[in-house]
Design a protein around this motif. Structure first.
Motif, PDB file in Angstrom:
ATOM      1  N   GLN A   1       9.325   2.608   4.419  1.00 34.96           N
ATOM      2  CA  GLN A   1      10.493   1.764   4.145  1.00 34.96           C
ATOM      3  C   GLN A   1      11.023   1.111   5.415  1.00 34.96           C
ATOM      4  OE1 GLN A   1      13.286   3.278   0.782  1.00 34.96           O
ATOM      5  NE2 GLN A   1      12.451   5.097   1.761  1.00 34.96           N
ATOM      6  N   THR A   2      11.028   1.867   6.517  1.00 34.64           N
ATOM      7  CA  THR A   2      11.472   1.304   7.787  1.00 34.64           C
ATOM      8  C   THR A   2      10.537   0.183   8.234  1.00 34.64           C
ATOM      9  OG1 THR A   2      12.393   3.445   8.411  1.00 34.64           O
ATOM     10  CG2 THR A   2      12.097   1.849  10.173  1.00 34.64           C
ATOM     11  N   TYR A   3       9.243   0.383   8.027  1.00 31.35           N
ATOM     12  CA  TYR A   3       8.262  -0.670   8.337  1.00 31.35           C
ATOM     13  C   TYR A   3       8.508  -1.889   7.458  1.00 31.35           C
ATOM     14  CZ  TYR A   3       3.647  -2.783   9.164  1.00 31.35           C
ATOM     15  OH  TYR A   3       2.622  -3.637   9.501  1.00 31.35           O
ATOM     16  N   HIS A   4       8.817  -1.663   6.189  1.00 32.37           N
ATOM     17  CA  HIS A   4       9.165  -2.783   5.306  1.00 32.37           C
ATOM     18  C   HIS A   4      10.359  -3.557   5.863  1.00 32.37           C
ATOM     19  CE1 HIS A   4       6.267  -1.638   2.424  1.00 32.37           C
ATOM     20  NE2 HIS A   4       7.000  -0.870   1.636  1.00 32.37           N
ATOM     21  N   ASN A   5      11.363  -2.846   6.350  1.00 31.78           N
ATOM     22  CA  ASN A   5      12.549  -3.509   6.899  1.00 31.78           C
ATOM     23  C   ASN A   5      12.172  -4.426   8.063  1.00 31.78           C
ATOM     24  OD1 ASN A   5      14.195  -2.133   5.106  1.00 31.78           O
ATOM     25  ND2 ASN A   5      14.819  -0.573   6.587  1.00 31.78           N
ATOM     26  N   ILE A   6      11.192  -3.991   8.846  1.00 30.12           N
ATOM     27  CA  ILE A   6      10.775  -4.767  10.010  1.00 30.12           C
ATOM     28  C   ILE A   6       9.920  -5.967   9.601  1.00 30.12           C
ATOM     29  CG2 ILE A   6       9.431  -4.694  12.160  1.00 30.12           C
ATOM     30  CD1 ILE A   6      10.138  -1.702  12.349  1.00 30.12           C
ATOM     31  N   THR A   7       9.011  -5.758   8.651  1.00 30.96           N
ATOM     32  CA  THR A   7       8.075  -6.824   8.276  1.00 30.96           C
ATOM     33  C   THR A   7       8.651  -7.794   7.253  1.00 30.96           C
ATOM     34  OG1 THR A   7       7.108  -5.539   6.462  1.00 30.96           O
ATOM     35  CG2 THR A   7       6.124  -5.266   8.660  1.00 30.96           C
ATOM     36  N   GLY A   8       9.720  -7.401   6.605  1.00 25.82           N
ATOM     37  CA  GLY A   8      10.290  -8.231   5.547  1.00 25.82           C
ATOM     38  C   GLY A   8       9.921  -7.742   4.154  1.00 25.82           C
TER      39      GLY A   8
END
Length: 320
Positions: free
Chosen positions: A79-86
């Motif tokens: 989820q944190t990676y999603h926040n970074i990638t969009g």
């Protein structure tokens, strides 16, 4: 790896920029990370790409803290990676399964055959390093040092032992996790405890106890939750460090490796795996780290980063 389950939580990729931390810092923090990495993966460096079936039954374990699909922290990283990638990235197609496993606490790996290949494909992706680092800080390092600060721990060995316990067993209040072990330790202190040579005295339940005396009791309680008991490599190595009176860490410490043999970890080395690595503020940089970390501010871009000038070659071959 054994770790208490906890609810999944969405963690901001920039949550830790500019946040002051009590407890371990600079060289002692570097040494603590190296030591626990040796216990966890057999070498001093964080393994961002590591991904395998968890031997504790928590699904897949991956990354720098053995984030598990069955305990929810792997989903936190994603989820944190999603926040970074969009939000539209390599992991998106696995979201529903990962969310379900995090919610249910199931260690099933059904529907996750692509999880490890995707995780491993991002081994050198700076945004994925940042996602792992943010969750690492949020769920493990920061809580462990908050516990240490609340207890009044002043010694590097004590602060490192709490960090190591958080990584191995989780940092929650549940039985067998860091908070639960601390509570069980403190219940044993019903009067002043004499002796000790650490020059650091704690007040537990209104009673005085030398910090190293308290740490010995803490390690004994933790051993009750380890399959190997007192033979657990974490317990044995920390007791070895105490026996050598290596209470405050300055440059290097003598420890026991996973085969029970002595060797050294030193701040001439780094726990980071790649030259010129850039990652989030979980990184330390030996004696120069405080100045670097103090210069970090919340970024409006997608990655919060620290430049590491170089990684030393690990020469303590006895650890391997």
């Amino acid at each position: 790896m054994v770790r208490a389950s906890f609810p999944a939580a969405i963690v901001s990729a920039f949550l830790f920029s500019g946040v002051a931390q009590a407890g371990l810092s600079d060289c002692p923090k570097n040494l603590a990370f190296q030591l626990t990495n040796v216990f966890q993966v057999g070498q001093i460096k964080f393994q961002y790409s590591n991904c395998e079936k968890d031997d504790g039954g928590h699904g897949y374990a991956a990354g720098i803290a053995n984030f598990c699909t069955g305990t929810g922290d792997a989903w936190d990283v994603v989820q944190t990676y999603h926040n970074i990638t969009g939000g539209n990235d390599e992991f998106t197609k696995l979201d529903s399964v990962l969310a379900d496993r995090a919610k249910s606490g199931s260690g099933s790996t059904s529907g996750l055959s692509e999880f490890c290949p995707i995780w491993q494909s991002l081994a050198t992706n700076q945004r994925f390093w940042s996602a792992q680092g943010s969750v690492f800080e949020k769920l493990y390092f920061n809580p462990s040092q908050k516990w240490a600060d609340d207890l009044g721990l002043k010694l590097s060995v004590s602060q490192a032992a709490l960090y190591d316990t958080a990584i191995s067993r989780g940092a929650s209040n549940s039985t067998g996790s860091l908070g639960g072990i601390i509570k069980a330790t403190n219940k044993k202190i019903t009067a002043d405890v004499s002796g000790g040579d650490s020059n650091s005295t704690l007040k537990i339940n209104g009673h005085s106890i030398d910090e190293i005396k308290w740490l010995g009791k803490f390690l004994d309680v933790r051993a009750n939750y380890e399959d190997e008991g007192q033979s657990n490599v974490h317990i044995k190595s920390f007791k070895y460090i105490i026996k050598l009176k290596e209470y405050n860490w300055e440059h290097e410490i003598e420890v026991l490796n996973n085969q029970g043999k002595p060797g050294n970890v030193t701040c001439d080395n780094s726990y980071l795996p790649y030259p010129d690595q850039k990652t989030n503020p979980l990184a330390t940089c030996g004696s120069n780290c405080s100045g670097i970390e103090s210069s970090i501010t919340s970024a409006s871009s997608s990655v919060s980063r620290i430049s590491i000038a170089a990684i030393g070659v690990f020469v303590a071959s006895m650890l391997f």
